[in-house]
Every structure is written in C-alpha cells, then in structure tokens.
Design a protein around this motif. Structure first.
Motif, PDB file in Angstrom:
ATOM      1  N   LYS A  63       0.829  -1.210   0.000  1.00  0.00           N
ATOM      2  CA  LYS A  63       0.000   0.000   0.000  1.00  0.00           C
ATOM      3  C   LYS A  63       0.861   1.257   0.000  1.00  0.00           C
ATOM      4  CE  LYS A  63      -4.362  -1.635   1.944  1.00  0.00           C
ATOM      5  NZ  LYS A  63      -5.358  -1.490   3.024  1.00  0.00           N
ATOM      6  N   SER A  64       2.048   1.156   0.605  1.00  0.00           N
ATOM      7  CA  SER A  64       2.933   2.324   0.617  1.00  0.00           C
ATOM      8  C   SER A  64       3.392   2.690  -0.794  1.00  0.00           C
ATOM      9  CB  SER A  64       4.152   2.047   1.503  1.00  0.00           C
ATOM     10  OG  SER A  64       4.967   1.025   0.941  1.00  0.00           O
ATOM     11  N   LEU A  65       3.405   1.712  -1.701  1.00  0.00           N
ATOM     12  CA  LEU A  65       3.800   2.004  -3.081  1.00  0.00           C
ATOM     13  C   LEU A  65       2.787   2.899  -3.782  1.00  0.00           C
ATOM     14  CD1 LEU A  65       5.117  -1.448  -4.368  1.00  0.00           C
ATOM     15  CD2 LEU A  65       6.468   0.604  -3.940  1.00  0.00           C
ATOM     16  N   SER A  66       1.514   2.786  -3.378  1.00  0.00           N
ATOM     17  CA  SER A  66       0.483   3.602  -4.027  1.00  0.00           C
ATOM     18  C   SER A  66       0.654   5.083  -3.708  1.00  0.00           C
ATOM     19  CB  SER A  66      -0.911   3.128  -3.604  1.00  0.00           C
ATOM     20  OG  SER A  66      -1.084   3.275  -2.203  1.00  0.00           O
ATOM     21  N   GLN A  67       1.386   5.385  -2.639  1.00  0.00           N
ATOM     22  CA  GLN A  67       1.680   6.787  -2.329  1.00  0.00           C
ATOM     23  C   GLN A  67       2.790   7.321  -3.232  1.00  0.00           C
ATOM     24  OE1 GLN A  67       2.581   6.872   1.848  1.00  0.00           O
ATOM     25  NE2 GLN A  67       0.614   5.973   2.451  1.00  0.00           N
ATOM     26  N   LYS A  68       3.645   6.413  -3.688  1.00  0.00           N
ATOM     27  CA  LYS A  68       4.743   6.809  -4.569  1.00  0.00           C
ATOM     28  C   LYS A  68       4.313   6.806  -6.031  1.00  0.00           C
ATOM     29  CE  LYS A  68       9.570   5.615  -5.627  1.00  0.00           C
ATOM     30  NZ  LYS A  68      10.710   4.714  -5.292  1.00  0.00           N
ATOM     31  N   TYR A  69       3.434   5.850  -6.372  1.00  0.00           N
ATOM     32  CA  TYR A  69       2.968   5.721  -7.756  1.00  0.00           C
ATOM     33  C   TYR A  69       1.444   5.845  -7.756  1.00  0.00           C
ATOM     34  CZ  TYR A  69       7.600   3.586  -8.446  1.00  0.00           C
ATOM     35  OH  TYR A  69       8.948   3.333  -8.482  1.00  0.00           O
ATOM     36  N   SER A  70       0.943   6.912  -8.332  1.00  0.00           N
ATOM     37  CA  SER A  70      -0.509   7.144  -8.335  1.00  0.00           C
ATOM     38  C   SER A  70      -1.253   6.124  -9.187  1.00  0.00           C
ATOM     39  CB  SER A  70      -0.803   8.559  -8.854  1.00  0.00           C
ATOM     40  OG  SER A  70      -0.319   8.714 -10.191  1.00  0.00           O
ATOM     41  N   GLN A  71      -0.538   5.428 -10.051  1.00  0.00           N
ATOM     42  CA  GLN A  71      -1.181   4.457 -10.950  1.00  0.00           C
ATOM     43  C   GLN A  71      -1.506   3.143 -10.242  1.00  0.00           C
ATOM     44  OE1 GLN A  71       1.784   5.901 -11.371  1.00  0.00           O
ATOM     45  NE2 GLN A  71       1.904   6.947 -13.355  1.00  0.00           N
ATOM     46  N   ILE A  72      -1.058   2.977  -8.990  1.00  0.00           N
ATOM     47  CA  ILE A  72      -1.204   1.698  -8.295  1.00  0.00           C
ATOM     48  C   ILE A  72      -2.462   1.663  -7.439  1.00  0.00           C
ATOM     49  CG2 ILE A  72      -0.217   0.256  -6.453  1.00  0.00           C
ATOM     50  CD1 ILE A  72       2.519   0.868  -7.526  1.00  0.00           C
ATOM     51  N   THR A  73      -3.184   0.551  -7.530  1.00  0.00           N
ATOM     52  CA  THR A  73      -4.303   0.243  -6.639  1.00  0.00           C
ATOM     53  C   THR A  73      -4.066  -1.157  -6.078  1.00  0.00           C
ATOM     54  OG1 THR A  73      -5.834   1.559  -7.966  1.00  0.00           O
ATOM     55  CG2 THR A  73      -6.797  -0.049  -6.441  1.00  0.00           C
ATOM     56  N   CYS A  74      -4.197  -1.308  -4.782  1.00  0.00           N
ATOM     57  CA  CYS A  74      -3.997  -2.619  -4.163  1.00  0.00           C
ATOM     58  C   CYS A  74      -5.340  -3.281  -3.878  1.00  0.00           C
ATOM     59  CB  CYS A  74      -3.206  -2.482  -2.861  1.00  0.00           C
ATOM     60  SG  CYS A  74      -1.505  -1.927  -3.090  1.00  0.00           S
ATOM     61  N   PHE A  75      -5.402  -4.585  -4.072  1.00  0.00           N
ATOM     62  CA  PHE A  75      -6.576  -5.359  -3.666  1.00  0.00           C
ATOM     63  C   PHE A  75      -6.069  -6.551  -2.866  1.00  0.00           C
ATOM     64  CE2 PHE A  75      -5.209  -7.091  -7.665  1.00  0.00           C
ATOM     65  CZ  PHE A  75      -5.403  -8.456  -7.576  1.00  0.00           C
ATOM     66  N   ASN A  76      -6.811  -6.940  -1.862  1.00  0.00           N
ATOM     67  CA  ASN A  76      -6.302  -7.879  -0.871  1.00  0.00           C
ATOM     68  C   ASN A  76      -6.916  -9.266  -1.012  1.00  0.00           C
ATOM     69  OD1 ASN A  76      -4.823  -8.616   1.500  1.00  0.00           O
ATOM     70  ND2 ASN A  76      -6.745  -8.510   2.650  1.00  0.00           N
TER      71      ASN A  76
END
Length: 608
Positions: A63-76
């Motif tokens: 989830k911390s990557l989504s703060q660096k890359y706006s293109q990322i969405t995480c699903f669990n």
C-alpha cells in the motif's frame, strides 16, 4: 492498446524470508531498488496506466507504493495463507474491464519481455523463454499451433518440453471471465491453486498462445541462490542491454575475433581508471575466477592473464614450464607448427608427433612414441580444435595416456574454450591456453593461461627465459596484488567481464548447441552448392570448417572475399600448402539465420 496490469504479490516468500527480513519478497533489493519497482517502472514505460497489485502477506508494504505511484491500486486476498495465486487473481474480477497484463511479483526482466508480449497481435499470450536451468522452473507443453497444453514443474507430467514460463501473460477480458468462472468451480475443492493451474484448465476452451522469446534475459527470485544470481548476473546483463546503443553489425565468419554483442562493445566505454586501483583489481579478480570456473575448480586451478593475442599464452607456457626434460608436441596443423617454432626458438628438447591434418590422432602410435623415447618426457602439448581445418583432437584420450606415463598435458584451447565443454581435472589438463576474442565473444587483446596450482608451484625454480611472458612471475604477482605486472588492456578487460556475464547466462552447452546448429546449416548449404569440406563429421569441432575451393572458371578467393565483405560478411583464407581452401567459422554472436544469409550470398557469387 493495453493500459492495465495486474501483479500477483500475496505470497509469503517463505524460502527467502531470511534475506527479505520479514518483508514480502517483492521488496528484495535488486540493483539498488525493490524487485517489484523494477516491474512497475517498466510497465509505466510501456504505457501502462493502471497497475493492480494483489496483496496478502504484509499488505501494508505494498500500500505504501500507491503513495509513490498514483497508478497503483492494491486489492487484498484475505485468505492468502491458505490459498494460491489463482485465488488472489480471482479477487480482482470486479475491477477488470478490459484486456490486461498479468505478472508475478518476483521476476526481474528486461524491457524486451513486455515489448514482445504487447507486440503480439493475439489476444491471449503466455511469455516463455529458453530453459534457464535456474531451479524451480515451470515447464510448458504446447500443441502444433504453439497453444498451451500443460504447465508443470515436473517434466514427467509433460509429453514434451517446449519452453519455460517467464511469469508474464497477456489476457483478454473474455478469457479472464472464462478463467474466473472455472476458478470458482475449482475453489469448491481447494483454494490452493496457482494461476498456472487455472490457465491449464481453460486451455481446452481457449487458445492460449505461448510465445518463446529468443535470448530473453530474466529470472525469478524464490530463494537465496536466485537472489545472488539476480544481483550478480541478471541485473548487470539487463543494465548493459538497456543502456547500449546499436552498432552496425558485421558477421565475422573468420576464426576470431568473432562477432560481438553491442553490450560487449559498449562495456569498453568506462570512466578512466588507473589499473592499479583496487576497483580495477576487483574486476581482474572476477574475470580470473570466472574464467577458471568454466573449466575447473578455483581452489585447484588459477587463471593468469596477459595483454596479448592467444599466441602470448602459448608462448608463456612453453617458455615457462618446460625445464631440461623433453616435451612432445602433437603437430597436425598450422598451430601445432607454431608451437614447434616457439619451442625451437627457446631451445627446448622437443619430440614432434606429426599426425595427418584431416583425421584423428593414432593414439597407439602416440603412446609408443612416449614409451620408446630415449629421453625423459615431462610434458605434452596439443591443440584441442585445430583452427587450420576444424579437426577436433581427442584430448580426453590423450590426457589418459599422459596420466599413465606421468606426463603433464598442455592444451591450446584457443578455438574450443567457451564453446566445447572442458573439465580440466577429468581430462588431466595441467595447463590450458585461450584468449578473449573467440568463443567467449569478447574483444581481442587478452590471453590467459589456466593452470593447475600444484603444477604452478613446481615451475618457480625454472630459470626465466623471458620477462613479459614469465608465467610464474605473473602468477605470483597476481596472487599478491590482483594485478598484472605490466599495464593491462583496461577497456578490453571490461569488455571481457561483460562477455563472461553473457557466457554465464547462455551457458557453455547452450552456446555450443547454437554454434552446432549454424554448423549443420553450413554443411547442408555447402552440399546443396556442390562444395566439399575436409573433416568428417565424427572428428569435426563444429567450430570452423575448411572448404575446398571450387574449381570452376571465374572463381577467385579475393573476389569472393570482397563480394562478401561489401555485404557485411567476412571469411578467411585457408592455411594448407597442398590444397586450396577457404575457412568459415560459426562462432560469435551469430545464429543459423546468419549462416543462411551467408549461403545465399555464396550461391549468388558462384552463379555469377
């Protein structure tokens, strides 16, 4: 155009937990950055706008990557501990509205991987590669149209192995819907299924094309061995490939120097450095040990390098290791003659064993020469692949004779090292001479001797016959300083380092198989043109072929050479006194397709 990618990253990475310090293995540091970020950056460079990461173990890390890359969405995947990657992929079904790329989170790959998949016009493509022999591979079986039949880590479950799974798949939305429907049925029995299992289950309903990407550099990182390989071999290869620019390609069919890759050429462009610096010493150490490892155990053998052509290594051995006793030199070509000339210049006690240029050595006669000699024989020297004709001498059989009679064997492996598998210990080789510019596919300028350490200790007391090529002095200096005694060819050594990495990646056996395919293509083409060659197939090195010149009117070697040279190909004249020949080598960064082009040009010339 595909704009979406899915990365499966829910696993615990238990086999590499010590290295990852409890973090998901996608955060293993490879070449200075987390493994998964290598994939993310390449996806963005390829035009991907939305990246979904399927998480589970330590999901907050991703989830911390989504703060660096706006293109990322995480699903669990809340059940990651008891399920496989197929169940993780299943969780994203509500989010997917178009075709997408599917990636594993623990792979490192060059840009070419994504470019290959995206350029394929088929809707569903599984990216594959040649077999890497890296461990934990997933093997693929295909049908006659190259569509998926089966995938498994167990080759016994496949009728035939076509290629190895890379971990990148292009899936159409319609196929993904079919996959999810099938998965929901499979989950009634077990959730512990990989996405590969799901693809195999739908392969009878949907054509899943398997694309084998030629010469693709990539790896998976599942354990400590994989991690070391990724950092020490794969990452440097990828960096070199992706930072190099194309250089005009010439096809060298002469027996060395050979055609090199752009990455080897560009490896010479480095910041200026004094070769006495420890950083350069590290490069020398890497090169020396890696050259040794191709043919022997570094604890038992050592590589000693010189600036010079391959003949420098041959002369270094002859002038440094033979004392007052005699040496037998096997002479069945121009390079055996050269060894005799060197030995004569140094005043060595030489026994020549002359053997026909075009046929195998008579081992019985050779042994009789050793047995019946009136002088004590300490050494025997032989060329492995005689570049005059392409004859491959049976050094293993000769090594057994030498072992029987307590004779140290010296091998000129100039045209075989780096292509034909050699085991110095098993073959009883005490000294081996080779160079940087043939089958290693490096640049010309470095010659080297690989020597048995016990044999090296024996030559310390031999009175030096020269300065620059004294093997014992060069060895002792390298052991204590990691340097050559005199100024080395710095840029050539950086190129050699890159060539070694590429040889490690391809592997000696795979390289020899590639060379052999080019050789078979050559022989088939020569036969079709009515041309003959000297060495019969059982004794042929598959490295270089000596071709009898055609006798019909209008043929001239110099004209043929110039005709081919103007079209990007170089051939070599013959070296036989009593028969007109020319030589064609099939070494270097070439394939059978290059040989087909050569044969087409040869036919054009011969037909006028």
């Amino acid at each position: 155009m595909i704009k979406t990618a899915v990365i499966l990253a829910a696993g615990m990475g238990s086999r590499i937990r010590n290295r990852s310090e409890g973090r998901p293995k996608g955060f293993l540091t490879i070449d200075g950055k987390p493994l998964i970020e290598h994939s993310i950056e390449k996806l963005l460079d390829a035009g991907i706008e939305n990246i979904y990461i399927g998480t589970g173990y330590k999901k907050e890390e991703y989830k911390s990557l989504s703060q660096k890359y706006s293109q990322i969405t995480c699903f669990n995947n809340p059940d990651y501990n008891a399920s496989g990657s197929l169940f993780t992929l299943y969780q994203i079904e509500p989010y997917i509205t178009d075709d997408f790329l599917l990636l594993e989170s623990d792979i490192l790959f060059e840009r070419k991987a994504l470019q290959t998949v995206l350029a394929n016009k088929r809707s569903d493509v599984i990216l594959a590669s040649e077999l890497t022999s890296s461990g934990d591979e997933v093997f693929i079986e295909v049908d006659k149209d190259q569509n998926l039949i089966m995938m498994s880590k167990n080759t016994n479950e496949l009728s035939a192995v076509f290629a190895e799974l890379v971990g990148i798949v292009k899936l159409s939305l319609s196929t993904f819907k079919i996959l999810c429907k099938k998965a929901s049925m499979l989950f009634q029995s077990s959730k512990d299924l990989h996405y590969e299992d799901g693809l195999v289950h739908i392969a009878k309903e949907v054509d899943l094309y398997v694309q084998n990407a030629d010469n693709l550099v990539w790896c998976e990182v599942d354990d400590e061995h994989h991690y070391q390989r990724a950092n020490n071999l794969i990452a440097p290869l990828i960096k070199a490939r992706e930072s190099s620019h194309h250089v005009e390609r010439k096809i060298l069919l002469n027996p060395g120097p050979a055609t090199t890759t752009d990455t080897v050429k560009h490896a010479q462009i480095v910041a200026d450095i004094c070769p006495r610096e420890s950083d350069f010493g590290d490069t020398m150490t890497f090169v020396s040990q890696a050259l040794t490892e191709f043919v022997g155990n570094p604890n038992e053998y050592t590589t000693i390098m010189f600036g010079g052509s391959g003949t420098a290594a041959v002369e270094s051995i002859l002038s440094s290791v033979v004392d007052k006793e005699a040496i037998v030199i096997v002479n069945n070509g121009a390079y055996g003659e050269r060894m005799l000339k060197i030995a004569t210049i140094y005043g060595l006690n030489v026994l020549e064993y002359r053997s026909p240029l075009e046929s195998a050595i008579d081992l019985i006669k050779l042994e009789l020469l050793i047995q019946n000699a009136r002088v004590k024989i300490s050494h025997l020297m032989i060329v492995h692949c005689e570049t005059t004709t392409g004859l491959l001498n049976n050094i293993e059989a000769v090594g057994k004779i030498c072992e029987k009679h307590n004779v140290a064997m010296i091998v000129d492996a100039m045209s075989s090292y780096g292509a034909i598998p050699i085991d110095m210990k098993r073959m009883n080789i005490s000294y081996l001479a080779a160079s940087s510019n043939k089958n290693l596919q490096g640049m010309a300028g470095v010659s080297f001797v690989i020597a048995n350490n016990e044999q090296l200790d024996k030559i310390k007391e031999i009175k030096p016959r020269n300065l620059y090529l004294n093997l014992s002095e060069q060895y002792e200096h390298f052991v204590s300083t990691k340097q050559m005694r005199f100024t080395p060819p710095v840029q050539t050594l950086y190129a050699l380092r890159q060539a070694i990495l590429e040889t490690q990646w391809e592997g000696i056996e795979r390289r020899y198989n590639r060379y052999s395919k080019s050789w078979r293509t050559l022989l088939k083409g020569l036969k079709a043109l009515g041309l003959t060659h000297l060495i019969d197939e059982p004794n042929h090195s598959r490295i270089i072929t000596s071709i009898v010149e055609p006798s019909h009117q209008g043929y001239d070697f110099d004209e043929l050479h110039d005709f081919l040279y103007d079209r990007g190909f170089t051939i070599y004249p013959g070296k036989l006194d009593d028969l007109n020949t020319f030589r064609v080598a099939n070494i270097g960064d070439i394939t059978y397709k290059d040989m087909e082009c050569f044969l087409t040009l040869l036919e054009q010339y011969l037909k006028g």
